[in-house]
Design an enzyme around this catalytic site. Structure first.
Site, PDB file in Angstrom:
ATOM      1  N   TYR A  14       0.842  -1.202   0.000  1.00  0.00           N
ATOM      2  CA  TYR A  14       0.000   0.000   0.000  1.00  0.00           C
ATOM      3  C   TYR A  14       0.870   1.242   0.000  1.00  0.00           C
ATOM      4  CZ  TYR A  14      -3.921  -2.921   1.309  1.00  0.00           C
ATOM      5  OH  TYR A  14      -4.891  -3.872   1.320  1.00  0.00           O
ATOM      6  N   LYS A  25       8.793   5.912  -5.277  1.00  0.00           N
ATOM      7  CA  LYS A  25       9.717   4.951  -4.673  1.00  0.00           C
ATOM      8  C   LYS A  25       9.148   3.531  -4.782  1.00  0.00           C
ATOM      9  CE  LYS A  25      12.298   4.113  -0.433  1.00  0.00           C
ATOM     10  NZ  LYS A  25      13.584   4.795  -0.388  1.00  0.00           N
ATOM     11  N   ASP A 161      -9.606  -4.008  10.730  1.00  0.00           N
ATOM     12  CA  ASP A 161     -11.001  -3.559  10.659  1.00  0.00           C
ATOM     13  C   ASP A 161     -11.951  -4.648  11.151  1.00  0.00           C
ATOM     14  OD1 ASP A 161     -11.492  -0.825   9.510  1.00  0.00           O
ATOM     15  OD2 ASP A 161     -10.061  -1.571   8.042  1.00  0.00           O
ATOM     16  N   ASP A 275      -0.241 -40.273   0.240  1.00  0.00           N
ATOM     17  CA  ASP A 275      -1.395 -40.609  -0.592  1.00  0.00           C
ATOM     18  C   ASP A 275      -1.916 -39.322  -1.237  1.00  0.00           C
ATOM     19  OD1 ASP A 275      -2.636 -39.418   1.497  1.00  0.00           O
ATOM     20  OD2 ASP A 275      -4.065 -41.026   1.914  1.00  0.00           O
TER      21      ASP A 275
HETATM   22  N1  COA Z   1       5.599   2.902  -0.127  1.00  0.00           N
HETATM   23  C1  COA Z   1       6.686   3.442  -0.692  1.00  0.00           C
HETATM   24  N2  COA Z   1       7.675   4.048   0.008  1.00  0.00           N
HETATM   25  C2  COA Z   1       7.510   4.092   1.344  1.00  0.00           C
HETATM   26  C3  COA Z   1       6.395   3.546   1.990  1.00  0.00           C
HETATM   27  C4  COA Z   1       5.401   2.919   1.203  1.00  0.00           C
HETATM   28  N3  COA Z   1       4.311   2.384   1.735  1.00  0.00           N
HETATM   29  N4  COA Z   1       6.522   3.721   3.311  1.00  0.00           N
HETATM   30  C5  COA Z   1       7.692   4.374   3.500  1.00  0.00           C
HETATM   31  N5  COA Z   1       8.294   4.615   2.313  1.00  0.00           N
HETATM   32  C6  COA Z   1       9.587   5.250   2.062  1.00  0.00           C
HETATM   33  C7  COA Z   1       9.678   6.616   2.700  1.00  0.00           C
HETATM   34  O1  COA Z   1       9.206   7.608   1.841  1.00  0.00           O
HETATM   35  C8  COA Z   1      11.170   6.713   2.948  1.00  0.00           C
HETATM   36  O2  COA Z   1      11.807   6.983   1.718  1.00  0.00           O
HETATM   37  P1  COA Z   1      12.829   8.206   1.585  1.00  0.00           P
HETATM   38  O3  COA Z   1      13.775   8.055   2.720  1.00  0.00           O
HETATM   39  O4  COA Z   1      13.425   7.988   0.237  1.00  0.00           O
HETATM   40  O5  COA Z   1      11.965   9.413   1.676  1.00  0.00           O
HETATM   41  C9  COA Z   1      11.581   5.291   3.273  1.00  0.00           C
HETATM   42  O6  COA Z   1      10.581   4.470   2.685  1.00  0.00           O
HETATM   43  C10 COA Z   1      11.655   5.010   4.742  1.00  0.00           C
HETATM   44  O7  COA Z   1      10.449   5.353   5.356  1.00  0.00           O
HETATM   45  P2  COA Z   1      10.329   5.533   6.932  1.00  0.00           P
HETATM   46  O8  COA Z   1      10.921   6.853   7.335  1.00  0.00           O
HETATM   47  O9  COA Z   1      10.840   4.331   7.592  1.00  0.00           O
HETATM   48  O10 COA Z   1       8.780   5.560   7.144  1.00  0.00           O
HETATM   49  P3  COA Z   1       7.817   6.846   7.209  1.00  0.00           P
HETATM   50  O11 COA Z   1       7.809   7.357   8.617  1.00  0.00           O
HETATM   51  O12 COA Z   1       8.135   7.782   6.100  1.00  0.00           O
HETATM   52  O13 COA Z   1       6.419   6.184   6.894  1.00  0.00           O
HETATM   53  C11 COA Z   1       4.404   5.001   7.229  1.00  0.00           C
HETATM   54  C12 COA Z   1       5.800   5.258   7.761  1.00  0.00           C
HETATM   55  C13 COA Z   1       3.735   3.902   8.018  1.00  0.00           C
HETATM   56  C14 COA Z   1       3.568   6.296   7.345  1.00  0.00           C
HETATM   57  C15 COA Z   1       4.530   4.600   5.738  1.00  0.00           C
HETATM   58  O14 COA Z   1       5.283   3.412   5.695  1.00  0.00           O
HETATM   59  C16 COA Z   1       3.255   4.476   4.973  1.00  0.00           C
HETATM   60  O15 COA Z   1       2.710   5.479   4.533  1.00  0.00           O
HETATM   61  N6  COA Z   1       2.750   3.233   4.749  1.00  0.00           N
HETATM   62  C17 COA Z   1       1.557   2.994   4.013  1.00  0.00           C
HETATM   63  C18 COA Z   1       0.351   3.422   4.803  1.00  0.00           C
HETATM   64  C19 COA Z   1      -0.940   3.094   4.109  1.00  0.00           C
HETATM   65  O16 COA Z   1      -1.040   3.133   2.906  1.00  0.00           O
HETATM   66  N7  COA Z   1      -1.965   2.727   4.887  1.00  0.00           N
HETATM   67  C20 COA Z   1      -3.225   2.342   4.374  1.00  0.00           C
HETATM   68  C21 COA Z   1      -3.266   0.900   3.972  1.00  0.00           C
HETATM   69  S1  COA Z   1      -3.171  -0.194   5.327  1.00  0.00           S
HETATM   70 MG    MG Z   2      -9.149  -1.753   6.249  1.00  0.00          MG
END
Ligand code: COA
Ligand code: MG
Length: 294
Positions: A14, A25, A161, A275
């Site tokens: 996600y 990324k 959820d 089996d």
């Molecule tokens: N997809 C792509 N890249 C991601 C990512 C994701 N889901 N989550 C983190 N990254 C990237 C960040 O941008 C960062 O890259 P950079 O250093 O080049 O900028 C690197 O990975 C490291 O990230 P980090 O600092 O460890 O995490 P964060 O604090 O930026 O983000 C979350 C943490 C949880 C907010 C993030 O992982 C996220 O948004 N996850 C998806 C959430 C989501 O979609 N939820 C709904 C569905 S359940």
């Molecule tokens: Mg959900």
């Protein structure tokens, strides 16, 4: 596009649809399936922005071998029509529908997509659907949902959820969601869909993730949801049969062929009985090992 039976979805990553940097990324990470999110990963005041951003990213980014998906808001949220209006013309491989409670919701989405496929001169039926079961109602209706529409290729179990809906407290062992987790994988097997497991929130805990992915794979899931780049390789490895597992499965299938030709249905291999169910399981391992990753 591959069909649900042959396309690997070991990992669905996600990415919040309001975050350009993360979407750019994400496509470099080699995840089987990329899901740009309009639902719970996006703040209320960012929904409109995310719609146009996802549509642009779906058109412009190079996804390589990854499947390109978008998750819309739930049916009945009031946002779903605008989501589809923005997303369908950008030609995703699949649309993920959260919080599916009954088969009519799924059929409604399928019909809405069909209208927009026609309007945009796209071939009808090319966009697949992946439904999320994450409520008690959804679970009660899972068999009708699983057979509701030809576009449906996979079901995802949304454990957080679901737990909130039934009033369960999430634990590390996960007994509180085991019934739903097993029921969903069974419904998928019964109706020829892929089953995609819950997600692991603690994205810095590699060992915990490994253990959770292993439980999912042992239950019969084909893949798992992920939320962070750290999780992608681990999850894809855990949902890929290892070289040992493949070799062992091949030995069983070869031995079975030999014994069958001599008129034996059950036989011994390494002091254990083999089996039909054991042979079928071995064939499934070989099928998963041979799955297309693009
Ligand atoms: N997809 C792509 N890249 C991601 C990512 C994701 N889901 N989550 C983190 N990254 C990237 C960040 O941008 C960062 O890259 P950079 O250093 O080049 O900028 C690197 O990975 C490291 O990230 P980090 O600092 O460890 O995490 P964060 O604090 O930026 O983000 C979350 C943490 C949880 C907010 C993030 O992982 C996220 O948004 N996850 C998806 C959430 C989501 O979609 N939820 C709904 C569905 S359940
Ligand atoms: Mg959900």
């Amino acid at each position: 596009m591959e069909t649900g039976e042959t396309r690997a979805r070991r990992c669905i990553l996600y990415v919040p649809g309001s975050d350009t940097r993360k979407m750019e990324k994400a496509v470099t990470l080699g995840a089987d399936c990329m899901c740009f999110d309009l639902e719970d990963g996006v703040a209320w005041n960012q929904k409109e922005n995310a719609r146009s951003l996802i549509a642009r990213m779906l058109r412009e980014l190079d996804f390589g071998a990854s499947e390109k998906c978008a998750r819309i808001n739930a049916i009945g949220s009031g946002m779903e029509s605008a989501d589809l209006e923005a997303i369908v013309p950008a030609r995703p491989d699949a649309i993920v529908i959260p919080k599916v409670n009954d088969a009519d919701q799924l059929r409604w989405v399928s019909a809405e997509i069909a209208k927009r496929e026609t309007k945009n001169e796209m071939e009808t039926g090319t966009i697949a659907l992946i439904g999320m079961i994450e409520s008690a109602r959804g679970l009660m209706n899972v068999r009708e949902i699983a057979s509701a529409d030809a576009r449906l290729q996979a079901l995802i179990f949304g454990a957080e959820d679901y737990a909130a809906d039934v009033g369960a407290t999430r634990t590390r062992e996960g007994l509180e969601v085991l019934y739903a987790r097993s029921a969903i994988v069974s419904a998928c097997a019964a109706f020829g869909l892929q089953a995609i497991d819950l997600l692991y929130l603690d994205f810095r805990d590699a060992e915990g993730l490994r253990a959770e992915a292993m439980r999912g794979a042992q239950l019969g899931y084909a893949g798992m949801q992920t939320i962070h780049p750290n999780q992608v390789d681990i999850v894809q490895e855990m949902f890929t049969p290892s070289a040992d597992e493949i070799a062992n499965a091949q030995r069983i299938v070869d031995a079975a062929r030999e014994h069958f030709s001599q008129g034996r249905g059950a036989f011994a291999l390494d002091n254990k009985m083999v089996d039909m169910p054991i042979i079928k399981a071995a064939e499934r391992v070989l099928a998963r090992a041979g799955m297309k990753r693009e």
